[in-house]
Write a protein that holds these residues in place. Sequence first.
Motif, PDB file in Angstrom:
ATOM      1  N   ARG A  60      29.418  72.064  -3.628  1.00 26.34           N
ATOM      2  CA  ARG A  60      28.724  73.224  -3.710  1.00 26.34           C
ATOM      3  C   ARG A  60      28.286  73.694  -4.988  1.00 26.34           C
ATOM      4  N   SER A  61      27.904  72.436  -5.829  1.00 28.60           N
ATOM      5  CA  SER A  61      27.515  72.563  -7.032  1.00 28.60           C
ATOM      6  C   SER A  61      28.431  73.460  -8.128  1.00 28.60           C
ATOM      7  N   TRP A  62      29.655  73.308  -8.078  1.00 32.07           N
ATOM      8  CA  TRP A  62      30.497  73.950  -8.944  1.00 32.07           C
ATOM      9  C   TRP A  62      30.542  73.368 -10.150  1.00 32.07           C
ATOM     10  N   LYS A  63      31.190  74.239 -11.129  1.00 27.92           N
ATOM     11  CA  LYS A  63      31.185  74.109 -12.397  1.00 27.92           C
ATOM     12  C   LYS A  63      32.514  73.293 -12.690  1.00 27.92           C
ATOM     13  N   ILE A  64      32.937  72.366 -13.491  1.00 29.06           N
ATOM     14  CA  ILE A  64      34.226  72.020 -13.733  1.00 29.06           C
ATOM     15  C   ILE A  64      34.599  71.792 -15.355  1.00 29.06           C
ATOM     16  N   ARG A  65      35.579  72.595 -15.904  1.00 25.50           N
ATOM     17  CA  ARG A  65      36.090  72.660 -17.268  1.00 25.50           C
ATOM     18  C   ARG A  65      37.440  72.193 -17.019  1.00 25.50           C
ATOM     19  N   LEU A  66      37.561  71.228 -18.290  1.00 21.10           N
ATOM     20  CA  LEU A  66      39.080  70.745 -18.710  1.00 21.10           C
ATOM     21  C   LEU A  66      39.736  71.431 -19.972  1.00 21.10           C
ATOM     22  N   GLY A  67      40.800  71.386 -20.058  1.00 24.07           N
ATOM     23  CA  GLY A  67      41.658  71.832 -21.134  1.00 24.07           C
ATOM     24  C   GLY A  67      43.053  71.385 -21.212  1.00 24.07           C
ATOM     25  N   ASP A  68      43.535  71.353 -22.422  1.00 20.28           N
ATOM     26  CA  ASP A  68      45.007  70.880 -22.600  1.00 20.28           C
ATOM     27  C   ASP A  68      45.664  72.009 -23.243  1.00 20.28           C
TER      28      ASP A  68
ATOM     29  N   ASP B  21      50.441  69.659 -18.838  1.00 20.76           N
ATOM     30  CA  ASP B  21      49.848  70.122 -19.796  1.00 20.76           C
ATOM     31  C   ASP B  21      48.201  69.944 -19.521  1.00 20.76           C
ATOM     32  N   ASP B  22      47.621  69.461 -18.576  1.00 16.19           N
ATOM     33  CA  ASP B  22      46.349  69.251 -18.239  1.00 16.19           C
ATOM     34  C   ASP B  22      45.758  70.197 -17.310  1.00 16.19           C
ATOM     35  N   ILE B  23      44.763  70.886 -17.651  1.00 15.37           N
ATOM     36  CA  ILE B  23      44.281  71.786 -16.732  1.00 15.37           C
ATOM     37  C   ILE B  23      42.854  71.544 -16.459  1.00 15.37           C
ATOM     38  N   MET B  24      42.455  71.628 -15.132  1.00 15.73           N
ATOM     39  CA  MET B  24      41.160  71.444 -14.723  1.00 15.73           C
ATOM     40  C   MET B  24      40.613  72.959 -13.812  1.00 15.73           C
ATOM     41  N   VAL B  25      39.812  73.412 -14.301  1.00 14.81           N
ATOM     42  CA  VAL B  25      39.250  74.588 -13.709  1.00 14.81           C
ATOM     43  C   VAL B  25      37.963  74.441 -12.936  1.00 14.81           C
TER      44      VAL B  25
ATOM     45  N   ASN C 250      30.958  62.144 -13.835  1.00 13.49           N
ATOM     46  CA  ASN C 250      29.732  62.852 -12.777  1.00 13.49           C
ATOM     47  C   ASN C 250      28.634  62.264 -12.925  1.00 13.49           C
ATOM     48  N   GLU C 251      28.066  61.539 -11.739  1.00 11.29           N
ATOM     49  CA  GLU C 251      26.842  60.847 -11.572  1.00 11.29           C
ATOM     50  C   GLU C 251      25.667  61.596 -11.545  1.00 11.29           C
ATOM     51  N   GLY C 252      26.047  62.822 -11.156  1.00 13.90           N
ATOM     52  CA  GLY C 252      24.866  63.721 -10.694  1.00 13.90           C
ATOM     53  C   GLY C 252      25.123  64.018  -9.347  1.00 13.90           C
ATOM     54  N   ASN C 253      25.002  63.106  -8.395  1.00 16.80           N
ATOM     55  CA  ASN C 253      25.304  63.411  -7.054  1.00 16.80           C
ATOM     56  C   ASN C 253      26.350  62.774  -6.362  1.00 16.80           C
ATOM     57  N   TYR C 254      27.237  62.267  -7.295  1.00 13.64           N
ATOM     58  CA  TYR C 254      28.635  61.910  -6.820  1.00 13.64           C
ATOM     59  C   TYR C 254      29.475  61.561  -8.087  1.00 13.64           C
ATOM     60  N   PHE C 255      30.627  61.419  -7.795  1.00 14.15           N
ATOM     61  CA  PHE C 255      31.799  61.501  -8.858  1.00 14.15           C
ATOM     62  C   PHE C 255      32.205  59.841  -8.724  1.00 14.15           C
ATOM     63  N   ASP C 256      32.367  59.227 -10.046  1.00 11.12           N
ATOM     64  CA  ASP C 256      32.888  57.943  -9.895  1.00 11.12           C
ATOM     65  C   ASP C 256      34.231  57.889 -10.434  1.00 11.12           C
ATOM     66  N   ILE C 257      35.319  57.437  -9.855  1.00 10.55           N
ATOM     67  CA  ILE C 257      36.679  57.306 -10.429  1.00 10.55           C
ATOM     68  C   ILE C 257      37.286  55.790 -10.433  1.00 10.55           C
ATOM     69  N   LYS C 258      37.717  55.446 -11.615  1.00 10.51           N
ATOM     70  CA  LYS C 258      38.304  54.513 -12.067  1.00 10.51           C
ATOM     71  C   LYS C 258      39.457  54.552 -13.287  1.00 10.51           C
ATOM     72  N   LEU C 259      40.187  53.426 -13.354  1.00 11.79           N
ATOM     73  CA  LEU C 259      41.007  53.051 -14.571  1.00 11.79           C
ATOM     74  C   LEU C 259      40.274  52.797 -15.769  1.00 11.79           C
TER      75      LEU C 259
ATOM     76  N   ASP D  28      30.319  67.883 -16.475  1.00 11.56           N
ATOM     77  CA  ASP D  28      28.890  67.967 -16.098  1.00 11.56           C
ATOM     78  C   ASP D  28      28.055  66.655 -15.776  1.00 11.56           C
ATOM     79  N   PRO D  29      26.883  66.601 -15.184  1.00  8.93           N
ATOM     80  CA  PRO D  29      26.373  65.244 -14.801  1.00  8.93           C
ATOM     81  C   PRO D  29      26.058  64.494 -16.128  1.00  8.93           C
ATOM     82  N   GLY D  30      26.468  63.314 -16.071  1.00  6.39           N
ATOM     83  CA  GLY D  30      26.471  62.428 -17.121  1.00  6.39           C
ATOM     84  C   GLY D  30      27.760  62.458 -17.978  1.00  6.39           C
ATOM     85  N   GLU D  31      28.513  63.455 -17.634  1.00  8.24           N
ATOM     86  CA  GLU D  31      29.948  63.542 -18.582  1.00  8.24           C
ATOM     87  C   GLU D  31      31.088  62.709 -17.780  1.00  8.24           C
ATOM     88  N   LYS D  32      32.176  62.178 -18.773  1.00  2.71           N
ATOM     89  CA  LYS D  32      33.138  61.670 -18.161  1.00  2.71           C
ATOM     90  C   LYS D  32      34.309  62.193 -18.771  1.00  2.71           C
ATOM     91  N   HIS D  33      35.418  62.456 -18.145  1.00  4.12           N
ATOM     92  CA  HIS D  33      36.678  62.685 -18.777  1.00  4.12           C
ATOM     93  C   HIS D  33      37.813  62.147 -17.831  1.00  4.12           C
TER      94      HIS D  33
END
Length: 461
Positions: free
Chosen positions: A43-51, A135-139, A180-189, A166-171
Motif C-alpha cells: 500500500r506504499s505506507w510510511k514506517i516510522r520508528l521510535g524508542d 520500549d520500541d515502537i513502529m508506526v 527497505n529495498e524499494g519494492n521489498y523488505f529484506d530481513i536478517k540478523l 524509507d527505501p534504502g534505509e535499514k533499522h
Amino acid sequence: PTEVRSRIVAKGYKKEVEDLDDIYASTPLFVILRVLLTVAMARSWKIRLGDVSTAFLHAPLGNQHLYIWPPKEYYPEGTTLWRLKKAMYGLRSSPKAWQDYFATSMSDLGFRRLLSEANVYANITNDVYIMVYVDDIMVIGDPTKVNKVFEKIQEKMLLKHTGYLDPGEKHYFLGRQIHNEGNYFDIKLDDDYIESLLQEVNMTKCNPAPTPGTAANKSTFADSEPLTPDQHKVYRRVVGKLQWLSFTRPDIAYSTKELARGLHQPTESDWKKAKHLLRHLRGTSSHTQQLRPTTTLSTNKAVLDMDVHVDADWAGCPSTRKSTTGFVIYILGTPVSFGSRTQATIALSSAESELYAICTGTSEGLHLKMFLQESGLASKVNIRIHTDSTAGKSIATRQGTSKKAKHIDIRFLYTQQLTKDGIISIHKINTTRNTADILTKYISRETLQRLLYATGLHARA
C-alpha cells in the motif's frame, strides 16, 4: 573522573507472586510484523520508528503499595524506605504495568488494542497501526497521518525518533535488521551473527555443506555416547542461537527443530548433526528473507487470498515414530509464516499424518485471518489449504469418518465443518510445488534449490 550513567533498579526477583497471570506481559509475534510490513509495502505506507526513554517509569502502580530500600549512598543509616509511585526497572510487575499504561494512552488517542495481537493498535479509520516491542515502537500507515500520530504519542511519553524505514534505509526491530529495498523488505540478523557462532565452535574454516542435513542424519545411534557436561553446555548455546536464526531461515527450521529435541540429553550423534548444519550456514551466510508482495493494494476493503502449503513426513522419527508437520503461509504472493513441528499424536498412516498437517496449517491460517479482519487490513480473507496428499484431503473434507479413520480424535476433524461452511477450501497440489516439503525432513540439494526461492529465502550479492 569519568562520568558513568546508572539507573536505580529494584531487586524484584525476590518478590513472591501467587498468580503469574498478574505479571504477564506479552511480546509481539514475528509473523505479525511480517504481515504488517507486507501490507505496508503493497500500500506504499510510511514506517516510522521510535524508542521510549525510561519506558517503565511512565507507568503508575495504582493501588499497589510497594516499598524499597534506597541505595546506601542516599541514606547510610538504613532507616528510610521509598514508596514507589511509578513502575521501576527490576520489578516483576513493571512490564505489565507499562503495557497497561501504553494501552490506556493509545485508547485516549483513539486507538484500539487488538485481541488477535495485543501489541498492535489500530486507529478508527484503519490506516495507521502501531506495533510495540517493550520500549520500541513502529508506526505504520498513511504517509499523511504517521507523523501526526507519532507527535501525539510524544505528548504522552518520552518518545524519541530513531528513523524512517524509507527505501534504502535499514533499522532494527524485534531483534532483526529490516532493510527497505524499494519494492521489498529484506530481513536478517547481524552480518556477523553466523560468523560469531562458527567462531564459538572453531568452525570458521570448515567446508560448506549444500544442505542442512542428509538422510544419514536421520538414523538413530543407540550406542552413541552422551556429551560431557561442558559439551552439553556448548550444545545448548548453539541450538539456542540456531533457534533465534531459524525465524528468518526456513531452510534450517526442520534441522533446528530436530536438534532441539535432543537438548535434554544430547549425544555425539546430535553434535554431528549440529556441525553439519553449521557447515551449511558457512556456505549460506548471505541468505536473507525477503517480503516481496506481488500485488498492490489501494484500500483496506480488499479481499485477500491466503495460500497455506502443508506437508507431513509420516513416522519420520526413527525412535518415536512420530511424524513432522511443515507449513508455509502466503499473503499477497509472499511467504509471511512458516514452521516445522513434531506431531504430538502418532499417526497410523500417511493420510492421518497429512490430516494433522492440514489441521496445523488451518489453525495458523485462521489466526492470521482473524488478525487481518480485526485490524481492518482486509474485509475478507479466503483461506486456501494446499496439500499433496489425496487421502489426507479426503479425510479433511468429507463429512464423518470411515472405518480406516474412525480412531482419529474428533478435534482433528474440525476442517470438515470449516470446509462445509466455506471458511476454508482444500486443494491438491503437485509434490514438486509444495514448498512445505523442506520443513518436514532432510531433503536433497536439488529439492532445496528448487523450493528455496519460493519460501522467501534469497542470497544477497
